[in-house]
Design a protein around this motif. Sequence first.
Motif, PDB file in Angstrom:
ATOM      1  N   TYR A 192      -6.504 -12.275   2.787  1.00 27.78           N
ATOM      2  CA  TYR A 192      -5.121 -11.850   2.601  1.00 27.78           C
ATOM      3  C   TYR A 192      -4.880 -10.581   3.417  1.00 27.78           C
ATOM      4  O   TYR A 192      -5.762  -9.712   3.497  1.00 27.78           O
ATOM      5  N   GLU A 193      -3.705 -10.472   3.993  1.00 29.31           N
ATOM      6  CA  GLU A 193      -3.314  -9.225   4.629  1.00 29.31           C
ATOM      7  C   GLU A 193      -2.703  -8.319   3.565  1.00 29.31           C
ATOM      8  O   GLU A 193      -1.886  -8.766   2.755  1.00 29.31           O
ATOM      9  N   ILE A 194      -3.096  -7.051   3.555  1.00 30.07           N
ATOM     10  CA  ILE A 194      -2.550  -6.098   2.598  1.00 30.07           C
ATOM     11  C   ILE A 194      -1.284  -5.475   3.180  1.00 30.07           C
ATOM     12  O   ILE A 194      -1.328  -4.798   4.204  1.00 30.07           O
ATOM     13  N   LEU A 195      -0.150  -5.696   2.499  1.00 23.59           N
ATOM     14  CA  LEU A 195       1.121  -5.115   2.939  1.00 23.59           C
ATOM     15  C   LEU A 195       1.398  -3.789   2.228  1.00 23.59           C
ATOM     16  O   LEU A 195       2.056  -2.910   2.778  1.00 23.59           O
ATOM     17  N   ALA A 196       0.941  -3.691   0.991  1.00 19.51           N
ATOM     18  CA  ALA A 196       1.058  -2.445   0.220  1.00 19.51           C
ATOM     19  C   ALA A 196      -0.177  -2.362  -0.671  1.00 19.51           C
ATOM     20  O   ALA A 196      -0.498  -3.309  -1.374  1.00 19.51           O
ATOM     21  N   GLU A 197      -0.848  -1.215  -0.644  1.00 21.45           N
ATOM     22  CA  GLU A 197      -2.143  -1.095  -1.328  1.00 21.45           C
ATOM     23  C   GLU A 197      -2.086  -0.061  -2.437  1.00 21.45           C
ATOM     24  O   GLU A 197      -1.478   0.998  -2.285  1.00 21.45           O
ATOM     25  N   GLY A 198      -2.710  -0.381  -3.568  1.00 23.89           N
ATOM     26  CA  GLY A 198      -2.741   0.554  -4.680  1.00 23.89           C
ATOM     27  C   GLY A 198      -3.203  -0.117  -5.952  1.00 23.89           C
ATOM     28  O   GLY A 198      -3.944  -1.101  -5.914  1.00 23.89           O
ATOM     29  N   LYS A 199      -2.761   0.412  -7.089  1.00 24.25           N
ATOM     30  CA  LYS A 199      -3.121  -0.159  -8.385  1.00 24.25           C
ATOM     31  C   LYS A 199      -2.727  -1.628  -8.452  1.00 24.25           C
ATOM     32  O   LYS A 199      -3.460  -2.482  -8.971  1.00 24.25           O
ATOM     33  N   ILE A 200      -1.540  -1.932  -7.932  1.00 19.64           N
ATOM     34  CA  ILE A 200      -1.101  -3.319  -7.767  1.00 19.64           C
ATOM     35  C   ILE A 200      -0.721  -3.497  -6.299  1.00 19.64           C
ATOM     36  O   ILE A 200       0.165  -2.802  -5.796  1.00 19.64           O
ATOM     37  N   SER A 201      -1.406  -4.384  -5.606  1.00 19.44           N
ATOM     38  CA  SER A 201      -1.228  -4.537  -4.158  1.00 19.44           C
ATOM     39  C   SER A 201      -0.368  -5.743  -3.817  1.00 19.44           C
ATOM     40  O   SER A 201      -0.380  -6.759  -4.524  1.00 19.44           O
ATOM     41  N   LEU A 202       0.366  -5.618  -2.726  1.00 23.25           N
ATOM     42  CA  LEU A 202       1.166  -6.723  -2.197  1.00 23.25           C
ATOM     43  C   LEU A 202       0.378  -7.374  -1.066  1.00 23.25           C
ATOM     44  O   LEU A 202      -0.048  -6.697  -0.123  1.00 23.25           O
ATOM     45  N   LEU A 203       0.169  -8.689  -1.171  1.00 22.63           N
ATOM     46  CA  LEU A 203      -0.674  -9.420  -0.218  1.00 22.63           C
ATOM     47  C   LEU A 203       0.106 -10.515   0.490  1.00 22.63           C
ATOM     48  O   LEU A 203       1.077 -11.053  -0.040  1.00 22.63           O
ATOM     49  N   LYS A 204      -0.386 -10.857   1.694  1.00 21.62           N
ATOM     50  CA  LYS A 204       0.231 -11.925   2.482  1.00 21.62           C
ATOM     51  C   LYS A 204      -0.833 -12.947   2.862  1.00 21.62           C
ATOM     52  O   LYS A 204      -1.873 -12.583   3.422  1.00 21.62           O
ATOM     53  N   PHE A 205      -0.570 -14.202   2.541  1.00 20.92           N
ATOM     54  CA  PHE A 205      -1.518 -15.281   2.812  1.00 20.92           C
ATOM     55  C   PHE A 205      -0.977 -16.152   3.945  1.00 20.92           C
ATOM     56  O   PHE A 205       0.190 -16.540   3.946  1.00 20.92           O
ATOM     57  N   TYR A 206      -1.844 -16.457   4.929  1.00 18.79           N
ATOM     58  CA  TYR A 206      -1.455 -17.286   6.074  1.00 18.79           C
ATOM     59  C   TYR A 206      -2.132 -18.651   5.988  1.00 18.79           C
ATOM     60  O   TYR A 206      -3.293 -18.755   5.585  1.00 18.79           O
ATOM     61  N   GLN A 207      -1.397 -19.687   6.398  1.00 19.37           N
ATOM     62  CA  GLN A 207      -1.979 -21.028   6.462  1.00 19.37           C
ATOM     63  C   GLN A 207      -1.276 -21.854   7.530  1.00 19.37           C
ATOM     64  O   GLN A 207      -0.123 -21.587   7.884  1.00 19.37           O
ATOM     65  N   CYS A 208      -2.001 -22.837   8.046  1.00 19.17           N
ATOM     66  CA  CYS A 208      -1.420 -23.763   9.014  1.00 19.17           C
ATOM     67  C   CYS A 208      -0.812 -24.958   8.278  1.00 19.17           C
ATOM     68  O   CYS A 208      -1.447 -25.526   7.390  1.00 19.17           O
TER      69      CYS A 208
END
Length: 229
Positions: A129-145
């Motif tokens: 996952y790419e981390i878009l915002a990191e901390g106690k609760i993180s925002l993640l981005k998942f890539y797929q074809c």
Amino acid sequence: MKDFNRSIIVLFGCLFISLNLNAQVNSQTQIIFNKYCDKLNPHILSKEFNLKGEYYLDNSFEEGLVKFTNSDTPSKTRLRYFVFNQEFQLILNEDTLALNKSDKIEYIKIKDSKFIYTNSHLKNSKSYYEILAEGKISLLKFYQCKLIKGKENVSSFEEKIPDHYIIQSKLFYKTDKQIVSKIPTIKTLTKEIFKDKNKELSNFIKTNKLKHKKESDLIKIFNYYNSIK
């Protein structure tokens, strides 16, 4: 003249030490990557995919960092993300390798992007996952074809569109308990996920007119939450 000769000796001595240290660092880097990488078959690298489309997040190799869990410092190398196979590829001593022991990776950085390998939203698996915002609760981005079915030309005025792949992305959040989940509605986000800072988040979202379906707005929301003491 003696001072000049002494300066030359010192200069060459420093140069020798510097080259020796660089050689040691490169040797250590190679040893580390050899533990966690498989060399890719040149035939595979030059092979044309059966279907055209997007397979890499970026076709080119970019300077990056790989931080292994058992290493104090990250290792520099050139990387790219092969989304189709959910793996990172790198170049080391002119060989193209694939990272194969992702559990040993703490994080990977390419340009301004940071990736982690963690428990997946997919059942009984792990994913990058790419981390878009990191901390106690993180925002993640998942890539797929994703395979897109083509279109036959029904007339001479229409061009045939073959089957092809595109890269899609989805957003998730991860708690400090390592649970990865889909992004809920704003109401659920503030009342359940960010319940300890419900009032502050609600005011922040309302004041800035933020939406839970917009990536840039979610980054602001998560960064704000993680900044609240």
